[in-house]
Design a protein around this motif. Structure first.
Motif, PDB file in Angstrom:
ATOM      1  N   VAL A   7      -2.551  -1.443 -10.218  1.00 35.67           N
ATOM      2  CA  VAL A   7      -2.644  -2.617  -9.352  1.00 35.67           C
ATOM      3  C   VAL A   7      -3.447  -2.298  -8.104  1.00 35.67           C
ATOM      4  N   LEU A   8      -3.151  -1.175  -7.465  1.00 34.71           N
ATOM      5  CA  LEU A   8      -3.823  -0.841  -6.221  1.00 34.71           C
ATOM      6  C   LEU A   8      -5.304  -0.550  -6.448  1.00 34.71           C
ATOM      7  N   LYS A 263       8.772  -5.088  -0.345  1.00 36.48           N
ATOM      8  CA  LYS A 263       7.396  -5.584  -0.277  1.00 36.48           C
ATOM      9  C   LYS A 263       6.746  -5.377  -1.641  1.00 36.48           C
ATOM     10  N   ALA A 264       6.051  -6.409  -2.143  1.00 39.00           N
ATOM     11  CA  ALA A 264       5.388  -6.280  -3.437  1.00 39.00           C
ATOM     12  C   ALA A 264       4.130  -7.131  -3.461  1.00 39.00           C
ATOM     13  N   ILE A 265       3.204  -6.762  -4.333  1.00 39.51           N
ATOM     14  CA  ILE A 265       1.903  -7.441  -4.409  1.00 39.51           C
ATOM     15  C   ILE A 265       1.597  -7.839  -5.849  1.00 39.51           C
ATOM     16  N   LEU A 275       5.669  -2.887  -6.394  1.00 39.65           N
ATOM     17  CA  LEU A 275       6.149  -2.501  -5.073  1.00 39.65           C
ATOM     18  C   LEU A 275       5.056  -1.770  -4.296  1.00 39.65           C
ATOM     19  N   ILE A 276       5.010  -2.016  -2.992  1.00 42.11           N
ATOM     20  CA  ILE A 276       4.067  -1.342  -2.102  1.00 42.11           C
ATOM     21  C   ILE A 276       4.806  -0.892  -0.846  1.00 42.11           C
ATOM     22  N   GLY A 277       4.224   0.064  -0.138  1.00 44.28           N
ATOM     23  CA  GLY A 277       4.769   0.474   1.149  1.00 44.28           C
ATOM     24  C   GLY A 277       6.203   0.949   1.085  1.00 44.28           C
ATOM     25  N   GLU A 278       6.571   1.640   0.023  1.00 40.21           N
ATOM     26  CA  GLU A 278       7.949   2.123  -0.089  1.00 40.21           C
ATOM     27  C   GLU A 278       8.260   3.147   1.001  1.00 40.21           C
ATOM     28  N   GLY A 279       9.261   2.833   1.833  1.00 44.05           N
ATOM     29  CA  GLY A 279       9.606   3.695   2.953  1.00 44.05           C
ATOM     30  C   GLY A 279       8.628   3.609   4.101  1.00 44.05           C
ATOM     31  N   GLY A 314      -1.040  -3.346   2.169  1.00 40.90           N
ATOM     32  CA  GLY A 314       0.393  -3.089   2.280  1.00 40.90           C
ATOM     33  C   GLY A 314       0.857  -1.715   1.896  1.00 40.90           C
ATOM     34  N   ILE A 315      -0.062  -0.792   1.663  1.00 38.83           N
ATOM     35  CA  ILE A 315       0.356   0.572   1.313  1.00 38.83           C
ATOM     36  C   ILE A 315       0.875   1.305   2.544  1.00 38.83           C
ATOM     37  N   LYS A 316       0.078   1.280   3.607  1.00 39.19           N
ATOM     38  CA  LYS A 316       0.457   1.910   4.871  1.00 39.19           C
ATOM     39  C   LYS A 316       0.601   0.835   5.938  1.00 39.19           C
TER      40      LYS A 316
END
Length: 352
Positions: A7-8, A263-265, A275-279, A314-316
């Motif tokens: 996805v990314l 958060k998800a894209i 899911l994105i940006g976990e933690g 949304g990763i970082k």
């Protein structure tokens, strides 16, 4: 995990392939901080705003509504009393002629406000026990949609095809809900429209996305990986950059610092989510918005820990303000947004 990487990678390819030159330049200029200017300071709770040229329309939990004129730096304020009760406005939408205010419950009503003379008119009321409405939007001049919690085992969907003069329930065609699945009225962003599309988010026992590609006639529902299973967990907010790239966020309102599975894209119009940006970045999030003309890469999140910015879909994430008074946000352009919440409506200028 394999799907997340796909996805990314695909999202990065799409943004770079389709984005014009000026968008690519904007992507290389991340937001570093924000300048906050107070427009309205009052005793109120604002979860719904709508921008009409130079006017910032707002509605509150105590039946008041109005606008702030950015050109003249003046405020207009009025109020509505319905059956001796102040409506609890949490939704706002517009077409070229009117503003529409949506009250959640007791009374569950829609009022139409004429933009020219500011007169108000009741155009819908739901007197059923348990009626509760979360969000309202317009596709175009004539077609609009409002969404509420289930009556029976389906969401309550209202549709207008005559510019908001009349509203009809359309929930008989919707996929059924699970027990204890419903929506949230956090920021009028649990419902998103784009083109002919509409997306509705849920929480509670399940966090899912309902989608229509034909202005509310046919609906499908898709699973998401957002946390759910408790009364106050699930998807609280969504935004779509175009017909395919979308973002959902939320979390657990009773554990607001938790920033995993919130958060998800999607890059396929909401059929699948990663899911994105976990933690990373914000925990409980009441509103998330794409920065205009950013190729779907830049995001602002309104959370209980402040304002956060991402320039990589949304990763970082980076905190750009610790202000926790906001519930909702809308962009005027890629440099300026309006944020509203507890006792305030503010103008935000983003510095790059």
């Amino acid at each position: 995990m394999r799907f997340s990487y796909f996805v990314l990678f695909a999202l990065s390819f799409i943004c770079c392939e389709k984005a014009p030159k000026e968008v690519l330049i904007a992507e290389r200029l991340p937001i570093v901080d924000v300048q906050i200017e107070s427009l309205i300071s009052d005793s109120m709770s604002v979860r719904a705003i709508s921008i009409s040229k130079n006017l910032i329309w707002y509605a509150t939990s105590t039946g008041t509504y109005g606008y702030y004129d950015l050109e003249n730096n003046k405020r207009f304020k009025d109020s509505i009393i319905h059956d001796k009760t102040s409506p609890h406005f949490r939704g706002i939408a517009q077409n070229s002629s009117n503003i529409f205010l949506l009250s959640t419950e007791k009374p569950s009503v829609i009022y139409k406000i004429d933009k020219k003379n500011n007169t108000s008119q009741l155009v819908f009321e739901d007197k059923q026990d348990g009626a509760f409405y979360n969000a309202i939007q317009f596709w175009d001049e004539m077609s609009g949609i409002a969404v509420g919690d289930p009556q029976g085992n389906k969401l309550s969907i209202l549709i207008t095809r005559d510019g908001g003069r009349t509203w009809q329930k359309m929930n008989q065609l919707l996929p059924p809900l699970f027990a204890d699945e419903y929506g949230f009225a956090a920021s009028n962003t649990g419902l998103v429209v784009h083109g002919m599309h509409a997306w509705i988010t849920t929480g509670g026992s399940h966090a899912r996305v309902f989608h229509s590609g034909d202005k509310g006639k046919i609906w499908k529902v898709y699973e998401t990986p957002i946390v759910s299973g408790t009364k106050m967990s699930g998807i609280f907010t969504a935004d779509f950059y175009d017909d395919t790239i979308g973002i959902i966020a939320g979390g657990d309102y009773e554990n607001q610092t938790a920033n995993t599975q919130n958060k998800a894209i999607t890059i396929d119009g909401g059929k699948t989510w990663s899911l994105i940006g976990e933690g990373e970045g914000p925990g409980y999030t009441s509103c998330i918005q794409f920065v205009p003309n950013s190729g779907g890469k830049q995001l602002i999140a309104v959370s209980s820990q402040g304002l956060y910015f991402s320039d990589d879909s949304g990763i970082k994430w980076k905190q750009i303000s610790a202000n926790t008074n906001y519930h909702t946000l809308r962009f005027l352009n890629k440099h300026v947004a309006i944020a509203a919440g507890k006792n305030r409506v503010d103008k935000l200028t983003f510095n790059r």
